[in-house]
Write an enzyme that holds these catalytic residues in place. Structure first.
Site, short mmCIF file in Angstrom:
data_model
loop_
_atom_site.label_atom_id
_atom_site.label_comp_id
_atom_site.label_asym_id
_atom_site.label_seq_id
_atom_site.Cartn_x
_atom_site.Cartn_y
_atom_site.Cartn_z
N ARG A 1 0.56 -1.08 0.10
CA ARG A 1 -0.54 -0.34 0.07
C ARG A 1 0.81 1.09 -0.36
O ARG A 1 0.76 2.32 -0.74
CB ARG A 1 -0.99 -0.02 1.38
N TYR B 1 -14.32 16.57 -18.68
CA TYR B 1 -14.62 14.73 -18.58
C TYR B 1 -15.99 15.38 -16.98
O TYR B 1 -15.94 15.15 -16.08
CB TYR B 1 -13.71 13.96 -18.34
N ASP C 1 -4.53 18.17 -16.73
CA ASP C 1 -5.19 16.34 -16.75
C ASP C 1 -4.46 16.75 -18.76
O ASP C 1 -4.74 17.47 -19.81
CB ASP C 1 -7.06 16.34 -16.97
N LYS D 1 -5.90 5.28 -20.76
CA LYS D 1 -6.00 5.75 -21.95
C LYS D 1 -4.94 5.27 -22.74
O LYS D 1 -4.47 4.51 -23.07
CB LYS D 1 -6.10 7.06 -22.07
#
Length: 381
Positions: free
Chosen positions: A50, A102, A173, A198
């Site tokens: 983690r 988005y 972004d 992506k």
């Protein structure tokens, strides 16, 4: 020795892979939750996945090098990355966000961040003066460029001048262009966001997100939040993104080449009302793109003459998949109003020009003639 972009996709300039990983060409997947310690006060450098894992750490170094940052953090998704970013802010803080974002980002800001006491002002950052919307509580500006899905282009350097003047964070972004075509940190941004799902991954087989920064202070804060919330990217998914990055440069070039040809073809079709692609000289952001980017990407938005035509195309495509997401090797067509932007209020959709006649295409690397032939038969032309 400093490597160029295409080489950095394959090799980190400072890694000792051969010595540390038995000569493995493909970086190993350290599929372990925890790590043993030699003794009290001694460590292998890793404690618990983690916090950090060798596979994720290697990926993060690769992404940081591609984006010209000092640190990159890998997350379980692009939205996990943005959600972590928002933990830098406190109740009462104000952010300026681009009007055309988005839909998942809009949902997070409206349904989660506002509940937590953060306020937002939506601004057309590509054409409005952001300074007119600043308040004493403004802490950051968040943009996409080009935007999703209307492909608006903001001058990052110009906006960075404003944010520096007012001691604000500028967050960009960069998912649509990837670090291959654009490096916002070099243009003055403080943080870069990626949906690694992506173009970085590139094969529609892994979900990931990244935050990249050039600030030691921001890096330290984000790593504490990632450790605390547990939103880091898993080892196997890290390896999948590493594998995808190896072909990033060649995929981006081929997809862009196809997009340029497809945009030109769409402009000539009678069923198309408007084509929005920043690689067209008619696009209002064309000159800015030439100044701040090394390419135009492979995302095209176009408007057809009726809702019926849009629905017919979505139903009749064969090779092209009617699916959400973008940036893979396959061409995908999306209907923003019911998919990526389904949760966006109707008023906001209308302001941004997102109607039931708008289609978005993520152009893949297939033969361009096959892409065109599929759209031709789907449109009945």
């Amino acid at each position: 020795m400093g490597f160029r972009f295409e080489t950095l996709c394959q090799h980190l300039a400072d890694e000792n892979r051969m010595e540390n990983h038995y000569g493995a060409i493909s970086f190993p997947i350290y599929q372990t939750a925890t790590f043993a310690h030699p003794a009290v006060g001694e460590s292998t450098g890793y404690d618990y996945s983690r916090l950090q894992n060798p596979t994720r750490e290697h990926l993060e170094k690769v992404v940081a090098s591609l984006e010209k940052g000092i640190d990159a953090l890998g997350f379980s998704s692009g939205m996990a990355a943005i959600a972590t970013l928002m933990e830098l802010f406190r109740p009462g803080d104000h952010l300026i966000i681009d009007s055309d974002l988005y839909g998942g980002s809009i949902r997070l800001f409206q349904e989660i961040s506002e509940k937590n006491g953060i306020s937002f002002t939506r601004v057309d950052c590509y054409r409005e003066n952001v300074e007119n919307y600043l308040t004493e509580k403004t802490r950051a500006v968040f943009i996409e460029t080009p935007t999703n899905p209307m492909m608006n282009v903001t001058d990052i350097g110009k906006l960075a001048g404003i944010t520096r003047k007012h001691n604000l964070l500028l967050v960009v972004d960069n998912t649509f262009l990837s670090p291959y075509f654009q490096n916002p940190l070099e243009l003055g941004a403080d943080l870069v966001v990626h949906s690694g799902t992506k173009y970085l991954g590139g094969h529609n087989d892994a979900i990931a997100g990244f935050l990249v920064t050039k600030s030691e202070e921001i890096s330290e804060k984000l790593r504490f939040i990632l450790k605390t919330t547990g939103s880091g990217l898993a080892p196997f998914d890290s390896w999948l993104i590493l594998r995808g990055i190896k072909t990033l440069s060649v995929r981006m070039e081929r997809a862009q080449e196809n997009a340029m040809k497809l945009a030109g073809w769409l402009e000539e079709q009678p069923f198309v009302k408007k084509v929005i692609y920043p690689g067209l000289s008619s696009h209002p952001g064309y000159e800015i793109m030439k100044k701040q980017s090394r390419g135009f990407g492979a995302m095209i938005t176009f408007e057809v003459k009726s809702k019926e035509m849009a629905l017919s195309i979505l139903k009749r495509v064969k090779m092209i998949s009617f699916a959400e997401s973008l940036g893979g090797t396959e061409t995908l067509i999306t209907y923003p109003i019911t998919q990526t932007h389904a949760d966006v209020p109707a008023k906001v959709l209308a302001q941004n020009g997102i109607t039931d006649c708008i289609l978005r295409v993520s152009v893949g690397i297939e033969n361009i003639e096959d892409i065109i032939e599929d759209l031709k038969q789907a449109s009945g032309t």
